[in-house]
Design a protein around this motif. Sequence first.
Motif, PDB file in Angstrom:
ATOM      1  N   TYR A  81      -6.119   2.598   0.888  1.00  0.00           N
ATOM      2  CA  TYR A  81      -5.031   3.283  -0.371  1.00  0.00           C
ATOM      3  C   TYR A  81      -3.689   3.861   0.170  1.00  0.00           C
ATOM      4  O   TYR A  81      -4.215   4.633   0.457  1.00  0.00           O
ATOM      5  CB  TYR A  81      -5.919   3.887  -1.847  1.00  0.00           C
ATOM      6  N   HIS A  82      -2.783   2.995  -0.371  1.00  0.00           N
ATOM      7  CA  HIS A  82      -1.710   4.052   0.636  1.00  0.00           C
ATOM      8  C   HIS A  82      -0.309   3.075  -0.176  1.00  0.00           C
ATOM      9  O   HIS A  82      -0.434   1.605  -0.140  1.00  0.00           O
ATOM     10  CB  HIS A  82      -1.315   3.374   1.787  1.00  0.00           C
ATOM     11  N   PRO A  83       0.412   3.621  -0.066  1.00  0.00           N
ATOM     12  CA  PRO A  83       1.930   3.509  -1.408  1.00  0.00           C
ATOM     13  C   PRO A  83       2.363   1.835   0.053  1.00  0.00           C
ATOM     14  O   PRO A  83       3.121   0.834  -0.347  1.00  0.00           O
ATOM     15  CB  PRO A  83       2.873   4.507  -1.477  1.00  0.00           C
ATOM     16  N   ASN A  84       2.673   1.684   0.618  1.00  0.00           N
ATOM     17  CA  ASN A  84       3.138   0.356   1.702  1.00  0.00           C
ATOM     18  C   ASN A  84       2.518  -0.391   2.474  1.00  0.00           C
ATOM     19  O   ASN A  84       2.813  -0.870   3.243  1.00  0.00           O
ATOM     20  CB  ASN A  84       4.269   1.824   2.753  1.00  0.00           C
ATOM     21  N   VAL A  85       1.069  -0.204   1.778  1.00  0.00           N
ATOM     22  CA  VAL A  85       0.193  -1.241   2.743  1.00  0.00           C
ATOM     23  C   VAL A  85      -0.259  -2.530   1.271  1.00  0.00           C
ATOM     24  O   VAL A  85      -1.204  -1.727   0.133  1.00  0.00           O
ATOM     25  CB  VAL A  85      -0.899  -0.732   2.581  1.00  0.00           C
ATOM     26  N   TYR A  86      -0.128  -3.369   2.275  1.00  0.00           N
ATOM     27  CA  TYR A  86      -0.239  -4.312   0.808  1.00  0.00           C
ATOM     28  C   TYR A  86      -1.689  -5.250   0.450  1.00  0.00           C
ATOM     29  O   TYR A  86      -2.713  -4.480   1.788  1.00  0.00           O
ATOM     30  CB  TYR A  86      -0.086  -5.507   0.801  1.00  0.00           C
ATOM     31  N   PRO A  87      -2.312  -5.593  -0.840  1.00  0.00           N
ATOM     32  CA  PRO A  87      -3.806  -5.806  -0.443  1.00  0.00           C
ATOM     33  C   PRO A  87      -4.333  -6.527   0.813  1.00  0.00           C
ATOM     34  O   PRO A  87      -5.743  -6.217   1.407  1.00  0.00           O
ATOM     35  CB  PRO A  87      -4.021  -6.352  -1.598  1.00  0.00           C
ATOM     36  N   ASP A  88      -3.301  -7.324   1.316  1.00  0.00           N
ATOM     37  CA  ASP A  88      -4.037  -8.224   2.665  1.00  0.00           C
ATOM     38  C   ASP A  88      -3.736  -7.551   3.899  1.00  0.00           C
ATOM     39  O   ASP A  88      -4.147  -7.648   5.108  1.00  0.00           O
ATOM     40  CB  ASP A  88      -3.101  -9.496   2.306  1.00  0.00           C
ATOM     41  N   GLY A  89      -3.180  -6.046   3.665  1.00  0.00           N
ATOM     42  CA  GLY A  89      -4.008  -4.944   4.486  1.00  0.00           C
ATOM     43  C   GLY A  89      -2.208  -4.570   5.231  1.00  0.00           C
ATOM     44  O   GLY A  89      -1.650  -4.513   6.242  1.00  0.00           O
ATOM     45  N   ASP A 132       3.806   9.982   6.007  1.00  0.00           N
ATOM     46  CA  ASP A 132       4.841  10.235   4.884  1.00  0.00           C
ATOM     47  C   ASP A 132       4.938   8.646   4.669  1.00  0.00           C
ATOM     48  O   ASP A 132       6.302   7.518   4.553  1.00  0.00           O
ATOM     49  CB  ASP A 132       6.002  10.620   6.056  1.00  0.00           C
ATOM     50  N   PRO A 133       4.335   8.134   3.926  1.00  0.00           N
ATOM     51  CA  PRO A 133       4.879   6.990   2.508  1.00  0.00           C
ATOM     52  C   PRO A 133       6.419   7.107   1.901  1.00  0.00           C
ATOM     53  O   PRO A 133       6.423   8.202   1.958  1.00  0.00           O
ATOM     54  CB  PRO A 133       4.243   6.674   1.259  1.00  0.00           C
ATOM     55  N   GLU A 134       6.831   5.550   1.769  1.00  0.00           N
ATOM     56  CA  GLU A 134       8.398   5.370   1.352  1.00  0.00           C
ATOM     57  C   GLU A 134       7.710   4.976   0.270  1.00  0.00           C
ATOM     58  O   GLU A 134       7.464   3.620  -0.114  1.00  0.00           O
ATOM     59  CB  GLU A 134       8.676   4.165   2.445  1.00  0.00           C
ATOM     60  N   ILE A 135       8.107   5.750  -1.076  1.00  0.00           N
ATOM     61  CA  ILE A 135       7.777   5.106  -2.587  1.00  0.00           C
ATOM     62  C   ILE A 135       8.492   5.036  -3.210  1.00  0.00           C
ATOM     63  O   ILE A 135       8.281   4.891  -4.305  1.00  0.00           O
ATOM     64  CB  ILE A 135       6.870   6.956  -3.338  1.00  0.00           C
ATOM     65  N   ASN A 136       9.516   5.062  -3.178  1.00  0.00           N
ATOM     66  CA  ASN A 136      10.736   3.895  -3.731  1.00  0.00           C
ATOM     67  C   ASN A 136      10.428   2.764  -3.576  1.00  0.00           C
ATOM     68  O   ASN A 136      11.591   2.668  -4.882  1.00  0.00           O
ATOM     69  CB  ASN A 136      12.234   4.759  -2.846  1.00  0.00           C
ATOM     70  N   SER A 137      10.097   2.308  -2.854  1.00  0.00           N
ATOM     71  CA  SER A 137      10.196   0.696  -2.406  1.00  0.00           C
ATOM     72  C   SER A 137       8.413   0.633  -2.540  1.00  0.00           C
ATOM     73  O   SER A 137       8.210  -0.223  -1.294  1.00  0.00           O
ATOM     74  CB  SER A 137      11.450   0.534  -2.232  1.00  0.00           C
ATOM     75  N   PRO A 138       7.368   1.424  -3.102  1.00  0.00           N
ATOM     76  CA  PRO A 138       6.007   0.753  -2.676  1.00  0.00           C
ATOM     77  C   PRO A 138       5.741  -0.901  -2.675  1.00  0.00           C
ATOM     78  O   PRO A 138       6.005  -0.993  -3.530  1.00  0.00           O
ATOM     79  CB  PRO A 138       5.425   1.359  -3.669  1.00  0.00           C
ATOM     80  N   ASP A 142       0.253   1.509  -7.605  1.00  0.00           N
ATOM     81  CA  ASP A 142      -0.629   2.951  -8.279  1.00  0.00           C
ATOM     82  C   ASP A 142      -0.315   3.861  -7.062  1.00  0.00           C
ATOM     83  O   ASP A 142      -0.647   5.015  -7.477  1.00  0.00           O
ATOM     84  CB  ASP A 142      -1.842   2.101  -8.245  1.00  0.00           C
ATOM     85  N   ALA A 143      -0.788   2.997  -5.821  1.00  0.00           N
ATOM     86  CA  ALA A 143      -0.696   4.167  -4.742  1.00  0.00           C
ATOM     87  C   ALA A 143       0.112   5.118  -5.032  1.00  0.00           C
ATOM     88  O   ALA A 143       0.305   6.424  -4.867  1.00  0.00           O
ATOM     89  CB  ALA A 143      -1.122   4.137  -3.875  1.00  0.00           C
ATOM     90  N   GLY A 144       1.365   4.561  -5.525  1.00  0.00           N
ATOM     91  CA  GLY A 144       2.376   5.360  -4.873  1.00  0.00           C
ATOM     92  C   GLY A 144       3.053   5.863  -6.385  1.00  0.00           C
ATOM     93  O   GLY A 144       3.525   7.241  -5.838  1.00  0.00           O
ATOM     94  N   VAL A 145       2.882   6.300  -7.220  1.00  0.00           N
ATOM     95  CA  VAL A 145       2.466   7.112  -8.448  1.00  0.00           C
ATOM     96  C   VAL A 145       1.686   8.243  -8.265  1.00  0.00           C
ATOM     97  O   VAL A 145       1.962   9.544  -8.121  1.00  0.00           O
ATOM     98  CB  VAL A 145       2.092   5.969  -9.771  1.00  0.00           C
ATOM     99  N   MET A 146       0.515   7.908  -7.425  1.00  0.00           N
ATOM    100  CA  MET A 146      -0.721   9.066  -7.263  1.00  0.00           C
ATOM    101  C   MET A 146      -0.469   9.689  -6.592  1.00  0.00           C
ATOM    102  O   MET A 146      -0.411  10.974  -6.016  1.00  0.00           O
ATOM    103  CB  MET A 146      -2.152   8.028  -7.192  1.00  0.00           C
ATOM    104  N   TYR A 147       0.592   9.209  -5.776  1.00  0.00           N
ATOM    105  CA  TYR A 147       0.393  10.339  -4.222  1.00  0.00           C
ATOM    106  C   TYR A 147       2.278  10.697  -4.993  1.00  0.00           C
ATOM    107  O   TYR A 147       1.718  12.123  -4.470  1.00  0.00           O
ATOM    108  CB  TYR A 147       1.851   9.396  -2.966  1.00  0.00           C
ATOM    109  N   ARG A 148       2.891  10.634  -5.847  1.00  0.00           N
ATOM    110  CA  ARG A 148       4.323  11.730  -6.575  1.00  0.00           C
ATOM    111  C   ARG A 148       3.486  12.317  -7.482  1.00  0.00           C
ATOM    112  O   ARG A 148       3.893  13.929  -7.265  1.00  0.00           O
ATOM    113  CB  ARG A 148       4.963  10.539  -6.677  1.00  0.00           C
TER     114      ARG A 148
END
Length: 233
Positions: A81-89, A132-138, A142-148
């Motif tokens: 569960y991470h803003p920059n990881v797709y469901p397929d890993g 240090d996720p990049e949340i501008n283009s996640p 959902d993970a990006g919003v939760m991280y923020r």
Amino acid sequence: MAPGAGLNGAKTRLMQELGELQKEPWVNIDLANDNLLHWKLGLMVINSDSAFNGGYFKAEMLFENDYPYKPPTFRFMIPIYHPNVYPDGKLCISILHNPGEDIMSGEAASERWSPLQGVESVLRSVLLLLDDPEINSPANVDAGVMYRDDRASYNRKAGEVVQRSKADIPAGFVMPTTLDATPPPKSVDDEAAFWAESDEELDFGGSDTGDEEMGDFDEDGEDEDGASEDEDS
């Protein structure tokens, strides 16, 4: 290029990189069916400040015959569960994108893959991205919003991922808890040698010129004629 030259070059390069990475404590690498173009690895997070600290993340890397002119692929083998990881890993990360500047994405050529990069560069970039996720283009909105907006909940989910990942630690493998190398114990012989060497270097004798110059004066500051310095002045 002669047939097979590219493949031979890729394997030579990968053999060198594999040898260097096998010295690192934060990654555990196996080859799938002894295939240098297919790596199975355990990527470890050893950082007490990281939400993923203590994780042992199974992943795979695939290389093409013309590596390093084309980037490898990287994929986590367990859901993260991470803003920059797709469901397929797979990851949304610049260093795995083909060389050259991309006007559409805004990525500079220096951010993307180049033959000067290597597997270690990729793995270290992945570890940095985890913290240090990049949340501008996640990749995971959902993970990006939760991280923020709710970092505590995000950290709890990260902790759950870490606990699941520990089931993948190979039997008999000891997870490092720090990246700081432990200095070798100092032996008694080493300490004795140190003091012996130090005694040889120390010089407690007088100066080379002091004996001649001070010979003209007695303890009372008189010269050979008995006159003190004060009387002469």
